[in-house]
Design an enzyme around this catalytic site. Sequence first.
Site, PDB file in Angstrom:
ATOM      1  N   ARG A 175     -20.708  -3.176  30.118  1.00  0.00           N
ATOM      2  CA  ARG A 175     -20.108  -3.523  31.414  1.00  0.00           C
ATOM      3  C   ARG A 175     -19.589  -4.952  31.399  1.00  0.00           C
ATOM      4  O   ARG A 175     -18.489  -5.235  31.891  1.00  0.00           O
ATOM      5  CB  ARG A 175     -21.138  -3.349  32.531  1.00  0.00           C
ATOM      6  CG  ARG A 175     -20.591  -3.687  33.925  1.00  0.00           C
ATOM      7  CD  ARG A 175     -21.676  -3.551  34.963  1.00  0.00           C
ATOM      8  NE  ARG A 175     -22.134  -2.172  35.071  1.00  0.00           N
ATOM      9  CZ  ARG A 175     -23.266  -1.816  35.671  1.00  0.00           C
ATOM     10  NH1 ARG A 175     -24.071  -2.732  36.178  1.00  0.00           N
ATOM     11  NH2 ARG A 175     -23.610  -0.550  35.734  1.00  0.00           N
ATOM     12  N   ASP A 220     -29.314   7.085  41.292  1.00  0.00           N
ATOM     13  CA  ASP A 220     -29.353   5.775  40.660  1.00  0.00           C
ATOM     14  C   ASP A 220     -30.460   4.937  41.293  1.00  0.00           C
ATOM     15  O   ASP A 220     -30.769   5.097  42.478  1.00  0.00           O
ATOM     16  CB  ASP A 220     -28.000   5.088  40.831  1.00  0.00           C
ATOM     17  CG  ASP A 220     -27.819   3.909  39.880  1.00  0.00           C
ATOM     18  OD1 ASP A 220     -28.622   3.776  38.932  1.00  0.00           O
ATOM     19  OD2 ASP A 220     -26.874   3.126  40.081  1.00  0.00           O
ATOM     20  N   THR A 224     -33.677   0.794  36.262  1.00  0.00           N
ATOM     21  CA  THR A 224     -33.754  -0.416  35.456  1.00  0.00           C
ATOM     22  C   THR A 224     -35.195  -0.897  35.322  1.00  0.00           C
ATOM     23  O   THR A 224     -35.460  -1.826  34.561  1.00  0.00           O
ATOM     24  CB  THR A 224     -32.905  -1.538  36.088  1.00  0.00           C
ATOM     25  OG1 THR A 224     -33.328  -1.745  37.448  1.00  0.00           O
ATOM     26  CG2 THR A 224     -31.426  -1.157  36.078  1.00  0.00           C
ATOM     27  N   LYS A 284     -25.835   4.273  32.001  1.00  0.00           N
ATOM     28  CA  LYS A 284     -26.658   5.323  32.595  1.00  0.00           C
ATOM     29  C   LYS A 284     -25.831   6.237  33.499  1.00  0.00           C
ATOM     30  O   LYS A 284     -25.950   7.465  33.435  1.00  0.00           O
ATOM     31  CB  LYS A 284     -27.826   4.688  33.370  1.00  0.00           C
ATOM     32  CG  LYS A 284     -28.807   3.937  32.475  1.00  0.00           C
ATOM     33  CD  LYS A 284     -30.016   3.442  33.245  1.00  0.00           C
ATOM     34  CE  LYS A 284     -29.676   2.320  34.202  1.00  0.00           C
ATOM     35  NZ  LYS A 284     -29.241   1.084  33.499  1.00  0.00           N
ATOM     36  N   THR A 285     -24.993   5.651  34.340  1.00  0.00           N
ATOM     37  CA  THR A 285     -24.149   6.456  35.220  1.00  0.00           C
ATOM     38  C   THR A 285     -23.167   7.292  34.407  1.00  0.00           C
ATOM     39  O   THR A 285     -22.939   8.474  34.701  1.00  0.00           O
ATOM     40  CB  THR A 285     -23.385   5.560  36.202  1.00  0.00           C
ATOM     41  OG1 THR A 285     -24.317   4.797  36.987  1.00  0.00           O
ATOM     42  CG2 THR A 285     -22.510   6.389  37.130  1.00  0.00           C
TER      43      THR A 285
END
Length: 346
Positions: free
Chosen positions: A226, A118, A167, A73-74
């Site tokens: 990640r 975020d 999330t 997402k980032t």
Amino acid sequence: MSDGVGGEVDLTDPVLASEAELAFEGALRPRSLSEFVGQTRVRGQLQLLLTAATIQQRTPDHILLAGPPGLGKTTLAMIVAHESGRPLRMSSGPAIQHAGDLAAILSSLVPGEVLFIDEIHRMARSAEEMLYLAMEDFRIDIMVGKGAGATSVPLDLSPFTLVGATTRAGLLPNPLRDRFGFTAHLEFYDDAELAQVLARAATLLGLDIDRDAIVEISGRCRGTPRIANRLLRRVRDYALVHTGRADLATVNAALDLYDVDALGLDRLDRAVMQIILTRFGGGPVGLNTLAVSVGEESETIEAVVEPFLVRIGLITRTPRGRVATSAAWRHFGLSHGDTALPIDDL
């Protein structure tokens, strides 16, 4: 060792080694949608949105990126800014606890800037309400004074694009969610996509790794880039200390050392499963009982451990509690009624 960007790094120098690691972290993030691996549908939707905004010479619509942690997402927010040719401002929901915090950020934005927030669902309610007007009309109302003499002063904002990441999209209030022009739901990656992510990261890291070793790692990283990159770095460390290159045997030895099994279960995952299987005969087990049994907070079990165990079919949720599936019994090599495995053996 290569620094992944065109030179050799002296790993005996801690400063140079640290700089190389930071350079790797920066290079690891794709800079364009064409470099971004996975999320094919979302990439196509974003490309259309950004291209249309460029043709019309306007700021792109506000974008909400929803999905589990670690899926990019980032990175996508950075790509939106890069492909739009706009500056990027980054913040987070927990850092915006008052309407004044948000007002300070919004009033300092330059025209066309991309604002990334975020964990936007954790923003203060007063800030959320201010954001409604800012997203829709590019203005905010500032209260001046107190009591009966207080007045509302409108403040015009420069046009901007808000990219929110969450999330837990269900925790966003409907008025805020409805103001996003596009909502992207990110999905977990399959093994083939993760293999591409790992191959790219290995190249940037200067790691000599076999194809079957990459495939092995991709099957253990829970569908999350990640985690894939984190495991690759642990394999890199193990190869650096022990073998010099990353083959299948090195990967297995490194991941065994870090308690990551063939399905990607870590020690806490296995402790939870062992409690359900051997102490409670496969369940059902209530969440609070399970949390107390493994010495963790119930929120950790529910938000971190349980979603993955449900997704890969090791447990199911019932009104009476969590129940182990037949796949769980097979994975741990147990049969109903086995109660002899201590947690430390898993």
